[in-house]
Each structure stands twice: as structure tokens, then as C-alpha cells.
Design an enzyme around this catalytic site. Structure first.
Site, short mmCIF file in Angstrom:
data_model
loop_
_atom_site.label_atom_id
_atom_site.label_comp_id
_atom_site.label_asym_id
_atom_site.label_seq_id
_atom_site.Cartn_x
_atom_site.Cartn_y
_atom_site.Cartn_z
CG ASP A 88 -5.26 -6.63 7.08
OD1 ASP A 88 -5.02 -7.33 7.54
OD2 ASP A 88 -4.81 -6.06 6.02
N GLY A 102 -7.01 -0.89 -3.10
CA GLY A 102 -6.60 0.43 -2.22
C GLY A 102 -6.31 1.40 -3.39
CB THR A 134 -0.30 -9.90 -2.77
OG1 THR A 134 -0.74 -8.77 -1.86
CG2 THR A 134 -1.43 -10.60 -2.51
CG ASP A 158 2.17 -12.20 20.68
OD1 ASP A 158 2.85 -13.13 21.34
OD2 ASP A 158 2.35 -11.21 20.65
#
Length: 238
Positions: free
Chosen positions: A61, A214, A123, A66
Site C-alpha cells: 500500500d 490494523g 477513511t 504522480d
């Protein structure tokens, strides 16, 4: 399409901390793990390669954003690593997203299991921030749905979105278009810096294809038990 295993966000500063965490799990258990910017910038490609060699699936991730040429080159490198998922920002535009797909296909030798996800809106972003800071007059859901539609048209494999928007994206997308949702918490957990959160079972009911978890796992007193609970809730087996 649903990814049955919860994706564990390895939001750790270095390899030693990751190793100490993974040792808590059975040696033969194949996990789906996410490597974000902190860990990748600390340990680089070696961390990705070691996790894949150990039998784990990796979501890298890095949220690339760019000019199209640069993102295409970056995706070509990422594709060679053998990761299952990686990310770019949808706000980079359609030419950038199309270039990213080209780079990943080239780097992975056309591996169909390697997919790019578009970041829609983080989020941690509120609708007030969206309007005040990004000067977006559309609602949060309208913005997310627009980015999701553009990502699908550009050939991406899915989006990263809040579970609050997953059902609406599912309704407008092809069945294999992934809705990968972070901001997952167990009941009673702190929301920390996330604003739009859900529990695993709520996410499952609201159209998420995969969940990224997480701190609810990594900071639990018993991470393995927390993972097992998240998995049961996600599979709605409780």
C-alpha cells in the site's frame, strides 16, 4: 468476489517488530498482510520478498500518485515483486490509472492475481474536510462513486473505500471489482484517526470485498485471538 482472510495491516516501524508479531501465529498459517509506507520505507523490497517467501500474500500500500510515466515505471517494479494488491490515488486521473495498469501487467508478466486498487477518499477524511480543504462541492459518496467508476473504466481491480460506501460501489460495478475497506474496528475499540469506521460483520453486510484491520489486531493483548474474532465476524460465523 470476496477475500475471505482479513488483511492485517503491519503498521510497524521495522522488520524485528514484524517478526515478533508474526511469531505469535502458527508457523504454517498463511496470512494476508499489508505493508504500508512506514514499513516499506524502513525495510524496502526485502521485507516484501521475505513475507511472500514465507507463504503470505502481500498488499503493498504505497498510494502512488504522480505523472503517468512515473507511476507506470513504479508499477512495473512493484509487479516484479509478486504482490497481490497495490494502490494508487484515483485523483491522479484516468491517464495515470491506465498507465499504472500497463506497468503492473508488464512487471507481473500478466499475472491476473495482481491487482491495483484506487484510493477514493481516505477513511480519515470527513465530508467537511472534503468541501473546505479540497473545495469539492459534491458529497463524499458522490465523489467516491465517481472515482470508483473511473477506476473501473481504467481497468483497475478495485478501490479502497470506507465500508460506508461499499454497497453503493457494488451496485454500480462489475462483480469482480473489489471494495477493500480499511477503518475496521471491533466493538469498543477506539476510532483513533479514522472517521468512517465499521465492525467486520457490518462491513460484510454492507458490501465490502475485503477488510484491512490494523490496531484492533496488532495492538490487542492477544493478537491471534483478536484475528480469529475478526475473521469469524467477517465470515459471519459468530
Amino acid at each position: 468476489m470476496k477475500i475471505e482472510r482479513p488483511i492485517i495491516a503491519l503498521d510497524f516501524p521495522d522488520k524485528q517488530t514484524v517478526d515478533n508479531f508474526l511469531k505469535k501465529f502458527p508457523a504454517n498459517q498463511q496470512l494476508f498482510v499489508k505493508i504500508g509506507m512506514e514499513l516499506f520505507y524502513s525495510e524496502g523490497q526485502t521485507m516484501v520478498q521475505e513475507l511472500i517467501a514465507a507463504g503470505h500474500d502481500v498488499f503493498l500500500d504505497l498510494k502512488c500518485h504522480d505523472i503517468p510515466h512515473t507511476v507506470e515505471a513504479a508499477m512495473r517494479v512493484i509487479g516484479k515483486l509478486g504482490v497481490k494488491l497495490t494502490t494508487i490515488h484515483a485523483s491522479g486521473g484516468t491517464p495515470m490509472m491506465e498507465a499504472a495498469v500497463s506497468g503492473l501487467v508488464d512487471g507481473s508478466n500478466g499475472d491476473p492475481s495482481a491487482k491495483i486498487l484506487a484510493i477514493t477518499q481516505l477513511t480519515s477524511t470527513t465530508e467537511k474536510q472534503l468541501q473546505r480543504e479540497q473545495l469539492v462541492t459534491a458529497s463524499m459518496q458522490t465523489s467516491v462513486l465517481n472515482y470508483a467508476a473511473l477506476a473501473q473504466q481504467a481497468g483497475l481491480g478495485g478501490v479502497v473505500c470506507s465500508a460506508w460506501e461499499a454497497a453503493a460501489i457494488q451496485a454500480q460495478s462489475q462483480p469482480n471489482f473489489l471494495r477493500v475497506t480499511p477503518g475496521i474496528r471491533l466493538a469498543g475499540n477506539s476510532h483513533d484517526d479514522q472517521k468512517r469506521v465499521m465492525t467486520p460483520d457490518q462491513a460484510a453486510s454492507n458490501g465490502s470485498s475485503a477488510i484491512v484491520v490494523g490496531r484492533a489486531i496488532t495492538q490487542a493483548a492477544d493478537p491471534v485471538a483478536a484475528y480469529q474474532l475478526v475473521e469469524k465476524l467477517w465470515r459471519k460465523q459468530v
